[in-house]
Design a protein around this motif. Structure first.
Motif, PDB file in Angstrom:
ATOM      1  N   ASP A  42       0.831  -1.206   0.000  1.00 52.78           N
ATOM      2  CA  ASP A  42       0.000   0.000   0.000  1.00 52.78           C
ATOM      3  C   ASP A  42       0.865   1.256   0.000  1.00 52.78           C
ATOM      4  OD1 ASP A  42      -2.262  -1.546   0.013  1.00 52.78           O
ATOM      5  OD2 ASP A  42      -2.488  -1.505   2.188  1.00 52.78           O
ATOM      6  N   ASP A  43       1.917   1.257   0.838  1.00 52.85           N
ATOM      7  CA  ASP A  43       2.846   2.388   0.833  1.00 52.85           C
ATOM      8  C   ASP A  43       3.543   2.508  -0.514  1.00 52.85           C
ATOM      9  OD1 ASP A  43       2.268   3.154   3.377  1.00 52.85           O
ATOM     10  OD2 ASP A  43       4.088   2.359   4.300  1.00 52.85           O
ATOM     11  N   LEU A  44       3.895   1.362  -1.088  1.00 51.91           N
ATOM     12  CA  LEU A  44       4.607   1.355  -2.370  1.00 51.91           C
ATOM     13  C   LEU A  44       3.759   1.990  -3.459  1.00 51.91           C
ATOM     14  CD1 LEU A  44       6.733  -1.475  -3.826  1.00 51.91           C
ATOM     15  CD2 LEU A  44       4.854  -0.602  -5.195  1.00 51.91           C
ATOM     16  N   VAL A  45       2.475   1.624  -3.518  1.00 48.96           N
ATOM     17  CA  VAL A  45       1.585   2.181  -4.541  1.00 48.96           C
ATOM     18  C   VAL A  45       1.502   3.696  -4.400  1.00 48.96           C
ATOM     19  CG1 VAL A  45      -0.805   2.278  -5.330  1.00 48.96           C
ATOM     20  CG2 VAL A  45       0.243   0.069  -4.807  1.00 48.96           C
ATOM     21  N   PHE A  46       1.438   4.171  -3.166  1.00 45.73           N
ATOM     22  CA  PHE A  46       1.369   5.613  -2.934  1.00 45.73           C
ATOM     23  C   PHE A  46       2.615   6.313  -3.455  1.00 45.73           C
ATOM     24  CE2 PHE A  46       2.579   9.193  -0.192  1.00 45.73           C
ATOM     25  CZ  PHE A  46       1.529  10.057  -0.424  1.00 45.73           C
ATOM     26  N   PHE A  47       3.805   5.791  -3.110  1.00 48.83           N
ATOM     27  CA  PHE A  47       5.048   6.436  -3.522  1.00 48.83           C
ATOM     28  C   PHE A  47       5.257   6.340  -5.037  1.00 48.83           C
ATOM     29  CE2 PHE A  47       6.251   5.785   1.006  1.00 48.83           C
ATOM     30  CZ  PHE A  47       6.565   7.105   1.291  1.00 48.83           C
ATOM     31  N   VAL A  48       4.839   5.224  -5.630  1.00 56.37           N
ATOM     32  CA  VAL A  48       4.955   5.090  -7.087  1.00 56.37           C
ATOM     33  C   VAL A  48       4.054   6.102  -7.780  1.00 56.37           C
ATOM     34  CG1 VAL A  48       4.393   3.600  -9.045  1.00 56.37           C
ATOM     35  CG2 VAL A  48       5.708   2.690  -7.126  1.00 56.37           C
ATOM     36  N   ALA A  49       2.809   6.247  -7.305  1.00 54.09           N
ATOM     37  CA  ALA A  49       1.879   7.197  -7.918  1.00 54.09           C
ATOM     38  C   ALA A  49       2.407   8.624  -7.819  1.00 54.09           C
ATOM     39  CB  ALA A  49       0.505   7.084  -7.254  1.00 54.09           C
ATOM     40  N   ILE A  50       2.884   9.004  -6.640  1.00 54.60           N
ATOM     41  CA  ILE A  50       3.427  10.352  -6.463  1.00 54.60           C
ATOM     42  C   ILE A  50       4.669  10.552  -7.326  1.00 54.60           C
ATOM     43  CG2 ILE A  50       4.490  11.940  -4.824  1.00 54.60           C
ATOM     44  CD1 ILE A  50       1.483  11.669  -4.516  1.00 54.60           C
ATOM     45  N   GLY A  51       5.536   9.536  -7.357  1.00 51.26           N
ATOM     46  CA  GLY A  51       6.761   9.633  -8.145  1.00 51.26           C
ATOM     47  C   GLY A  51       6.486   9.783  -9.633  1.00 51.26           C
ATOM     48  N   VAL A  52       5.507   9.017 -10.140  1.00 46.76           N
ATOM     49  CA  VAL A  52       5.156   9.089 -11.566  1.00 46.76           C
ATOM     50  C   VAL A  52       4.601  10.468 -11.919  1.00 46.76           C
ATOM     51  CG1 VAL A  52       3.507   8.264 -13.286  1.00 46.76           C
ATOM     52  CG2 VAL A  52       4.787   6.630 -11.913  1.00 46.76           C
ATOM     53  N   ILE A  53       3.676  10.964 -11.099  1.00 42.21           N
ATOM     54  CA  ILE A  53       3.008  12.228 -11.418  1.00 42.21           C
ATOM     55  C   ILE A  53       3.967  13.411 -11.290  1.00 42.21           C
ATOM     56  CG2 ILE A  53       1.188  13.808 -10.704  1.00 42.21           C
ATOM     57  CD1 ILE A  53      -0.431  11.320  -9.866  1.00 42.21           C
ATOM     58  N   LEU A  54       4.623  13.524 -10.130  1.00 36.03           N
ATOM     59  CA  LEU A  54       5.523  14.661  -9.922  1.00 36.03           C
ATOM     60  C   LEU A  54       6.771  14.555 -10.796  1.00 36.03           C
ATOM     61  CD1 LEU A  54       5.355  15.219  -6.047  1.00 36.03           C
ATOM     62  CD2 LEU A  54       4.134  16.413  -7.861  1.00 36.03           C
ATOM     63  N   HIS A  60      11.071   9.527 -18.504  1.00 34.91           N
ATOM     64  CA  HIS A  60      12.380   9.551 -17.854  1.00 34.91           C
ATOM     65  C   HIS A  60      12.304  10.269 -16.509  1.00 34.91           C
ATOM     66  CE1 HIS A  60      12.771   9.495 -22.266  1.00 34.91           C
ATOM     67  NE2 HIS A  60      13.696   8.571 -22.040  1.00 34.91           N
ATOM     68  N   GLY A  61      11.545  11.360 -16.465  1.00 37.87           N
ATOM     69  CA  GLY A  61      11.343  12.045 -15.194  1.00 37.87           C
ATOM     70  C   GLY A  61      10.553  11.184 -14.224  1.00 37.87           C
ATOM     71  N   GLY A  62       9.585  10.429 -14.753  1.00 42.38           N
ATOM     72  CA  GLY A  62       8.810   9.533 -13.912  1.00 42.38           C
ATOM     73  C   GLY A  62       9.673   8.443 -13.297  1.00 42.38           C
ATOM     74  N   VAL A  63      10.630   7.926 -14.076  1.00 41.87           N
ATOM     75  CA  VAL A  63      11.548   6.907 -13.558  1.00 41.87           C
ATOM     76  C   VAL A  63      12.348   7.454 -12.385  1.00 41.87           C
ATOM     77  CG1 VAL A  63      13.662   5.614 -14.080  1.00 41.87           C
ATOM     78  CG2 VAL A  63      11.751   5.572 -15.677  1.00 41.87           C
ATOM     79  N   ILE A  64      12.838   8.682 -12.524  1.00 38.90           N
ATOM     80  CA  ILE A  64      13.607   9.304 -11.437  1.00 38.90           C
ATOM     81  C   ILE A  64      12.723   9.484 -10.203  1.00 38.90           C
ATOM     82  CG2 ILE A  64      14.844  11.381 -10.719  1.00 38.90           C
ATOM     83  CD1 ILE A  64      15.711  11.712 -13.647  1.00 38.90           C
ATOM     84  N   GLY A  65      11.500   9.962 -10.411  1.00 43.41           N
ATOM     85  CA  GLY A  65      10.585  10.170  -9.298  1.00 43.41           C
ATOM     86  C   GLY A  65      10.242   8.877  -8.579  1.00 43.41           C
ATOM     87  N   VAL A  66       9.958   7.818  -9.343  1.00 43.53           N
ATOM     88  CA  VAL A  66       9.633   6.522  -8.742  1.00 43.53           C
ATOM     89  C   VAL A  66      10.835   5.961  -7.990  1.00 43.53           C
ATOM     90  CG1 VAL A  66       9.090   4.111  -9.256  1.00 43.53           C
ATOM     91  CG2 VAL A  66       7.797   5.942 -10.354  1.00 43.53           C
ATOM     92  N   SER A  67      12.019   6.068  -8.574  1.00 41.37           N
ATOM     93  CA  SER A  67      13.221   5.543  -7.918  1.00 41.37           C
ATOM     94  C   SER A  67      13.482   6.234  -6.586  1.00 41.37           C
ATOM     95  CB  SER A  67      14.441   5.703  -8.837  1.00 41.37           C
ATOM     96  OG  SER A  67      14.310   4.890  -9.985  1.00 41.37           O
ATOM     97  N   LEU A  68      13.304   7.544  -6.544  1.00 43.18           N
ATOM     98  CA  LEU A  68      13.493   8.275  -5.287  1.00 43.18           C
ATOM     99  C   LEU A  68      12.462   7.835  -4.248  1.00 43.18           C
ATOM    100  CD1 LEU A  68      14.232  11.890  -6.620  1.00 43.18           C
ATOM    101  CD2 LEU A  68      15.861  10.264  -5.635  1.00 43.18           C
ATOM    102  N   GLY A  69      11.216   7.637  -4.696  1.00 39.31           N
ATOM    103  CA  GLY A  69      10.181   7.176  -3.782  1.00 39.31           C
ATOM    104  C   GLY A  69      10.467   5.785  -3.235  1.00 39.31           C
ATOM    105  N   LEU A  70      10.960   4.890  -4.102  1.00 45.23           N
ATOM    106  CA  LEU A  70      11.272   3.528  -3.669  1.00 45.23           C
ATOM    107  C   LEU A  70      12.483   3.491  -2.742  1.00 45.23           C
ATOM    108  CD1 LEU A  70      10.658   1.438  -6.917  1.00 45.23           C
ATOM    109  CD2 LEU A  70       9.120   1.865  -5.001  1.00 45.23           C
ATOM    110  N   LEU A  71      13.450   4.350  -2.995  1.00 42.11           N
ATOM    111  CA  LEU A  71      14.601   4.431  -2.097  1.00 42.11           C
ATOM    112  C   LEU A  71      14.166   4.841  -0.691  1.00 42.11           C
ATOM    113  CD1 LEU A  71      17.300   6.078  -4.405  1.00 42.11           C
ATOM    114  CD2 LEU A  71      17.409   3.808  -3.384  1.00 42.11           C
TER     115      LEU A  71
END
Length: 291
Positions: free
Chosen positions: A71-83, A116-127
Motif C-alpha cells: 500500500d505504501d509502495l503504490v502511494f510512492f509510485v503514484a506520487i513519483g510518476v506524477i511529480l 524519464h522524469g517519472g523513472v527518477i521520481g519513482v526511484s526516489l520514492g522507492l529508495l
C-alpha cells in the motif's frame, strides 16, 4: 475502442486514416461542471493493474516485501510518476515555455509527461520506502519494474486518444492524419510504443519472473526493463515527431534518444552484474528461504 475504430476506418494510402473520423474523444465523461479524461483514467488503470499484479508477485516465495508494504509502495509510485513525470517534461522538453507560463505546470489533463522524469521520481520514492522499512531497494525495484508495462500500455493508448505525440510523415497504409499535425499522414507512434513498451516488454519481464530465477538476482529485472524500454524508445524516436527544437541536438540525437542512453547503459550494467549479487534471499512475509 481504438482497434475497433481503426479496423472500421476506410484506409487510403495516399491520405491516411483521419483521426477525426475514428470517433475518439479525449474526454471520457462530461458532466458540464466536471470532465473525466481518458488520460486520467489511463493513469488510474495503470496503477490499479500494477497494484493487482504486485500482489501476485509477492505471493511467490522469497518476496522482498510483504503485503503491508504494498500500500505504501503504490502511494510512492503514484506520487513519483506524477511529480517526476511532469517536472521531467517541464525541465527536459519545454523549460522556456513553462518558465513563461508557470500556471500551466499543474495542468496534467492537457498531457505532457516525461517517462524519464517519472523513472527518477519513482526511484526516489522507492529508495525512501526501502530505507523506511529496511527493505532491499534493488529487489523492490525488480518487482516494481515488472508492473510498469501496464501503465505504459494504457498511457500510450491515452496519447493516441488525445491525438498527441504523433509520428513523422509517412505513407504506410496505417498512417493517421492527426488534428495537430496538419494534413500530413503520420506514423501512429503512440501505438508502436504501446506494443513495444507495454505488451512486448511486459511479456519479457513476465517470462523472466515466472519461468527463470531472475527474481533472485537483484537488479536483473529492473535492468531488463531499463534496457528494453531504452531500446524500444530509441527505435520509435526514429519515426516519432520530436518536440520543436529537440529533433537534432548538437550530438545528432533527439532529446528522447539522448535520455534513453543512460537507461540502456544502466540496464546493461545491472544485467551483467546481477548474478554476482545473488545471495540467500530471506522472505519478508514468511515461508521458506530461497538460496
Amino acid at each position: 475502442m481504438i482497434l475497433t475504430s481503426l479496423s472500421a476506418a476506410v484506409i487510403d494510402a495516399s491520405s491516411g486514416i483521419r483521426w477525426d473520423g475514428l470517433g475518439l474523444d479525449p474526454i471520457a465523461l462530461d458532466l458540464g461542471f466536471f470532465q473525466l479524461r481518458w488520460y486520467s483514467l489511463a493513469y488510474l488503470a495503470g496503477i490499479v493493474c500494477g497494484w493487482w499484479y504486485m500482489l501476485k508477485l509477492i505471493d511467490r516465495p522469497g518476496a522482498p516485501m510483504a503485503r503491508r508494504h504494498v500500500d505504501d509502495l503504490v502511494f510512492f509510485v503514484a506520487i513519483g510518476v506524477i511529480l517526476g513525470g511532469r517536472l521531467g517534461y517541464v525541465l527536459f522538453y519545454r523549460p522556456e515555455y513553462y518558465i513563461a507560463n508557470p500556471a500551466e505546470i499543474p495542468q496534467l489533463w492537457d498531457g505532457g509527461m516525461s517517462f524519464h522524469g517519472g523513472v527518477i521520481g519513482v526511484s526516489l520514492g522507492l529508495l525512501y520506502l526501502a530505507r523506511k522499512h529496511g527493505l532491499n531497494w534493488l529487489r523492490v525495484h525488480d518487482y516494481v519494474a515488472c508492473c510498469i508495462p501496464f501503465g505504459l500500455f494504457f498511457g500510450r493508448l491515452a496519447n493516441f486518444v488525445n491525438g498527441e505525440l504523433w509520428g513523422r510523415e509517412t505513407h504506410v497504409p496505417w498512417a493517421v492524419v492527426f488534428p495537430g499535425g496538419g494534413d500530413l499522414p503520420r506514423h501512429p507512434s503512440q501505438l508502436y510504443e504501446a506494443g513495444l513498451e507495454g505488451i512486448a516488454l511486459g511479456l519479457i519481464l513476465w517470462f523472466l519472473f515466472w519461468k527463470t530465477d531472475a527474481r533472485y538476482q537483484p537488479g536483473k529485472l529492473v535492468g531488463t526493463f531499463l534496457l528494453g524500454y531504452g531500446i524500444s524508445r530509441f527505435l520509435v524516436e526514429l519515426v516519432r515527431q520530436p518536440d520543436a527544437g529537440l529533433e537534432h541536438l548538437a550530438w545528432g540525437l533527439s532529446m528522447g534518444q539522448t535520455l534513453t542512453v543512460p537507461m540502456i547503459l544502466g540496464g546493461l550494467y545491472l544485467i551483467v552484474t546481477a548474478k554476482g549479487r545473488r545471495e540467500r534471499v530471506e522472505p519478508i512475509a514468511g515461508g521458506e528461504s530461497i538460496a
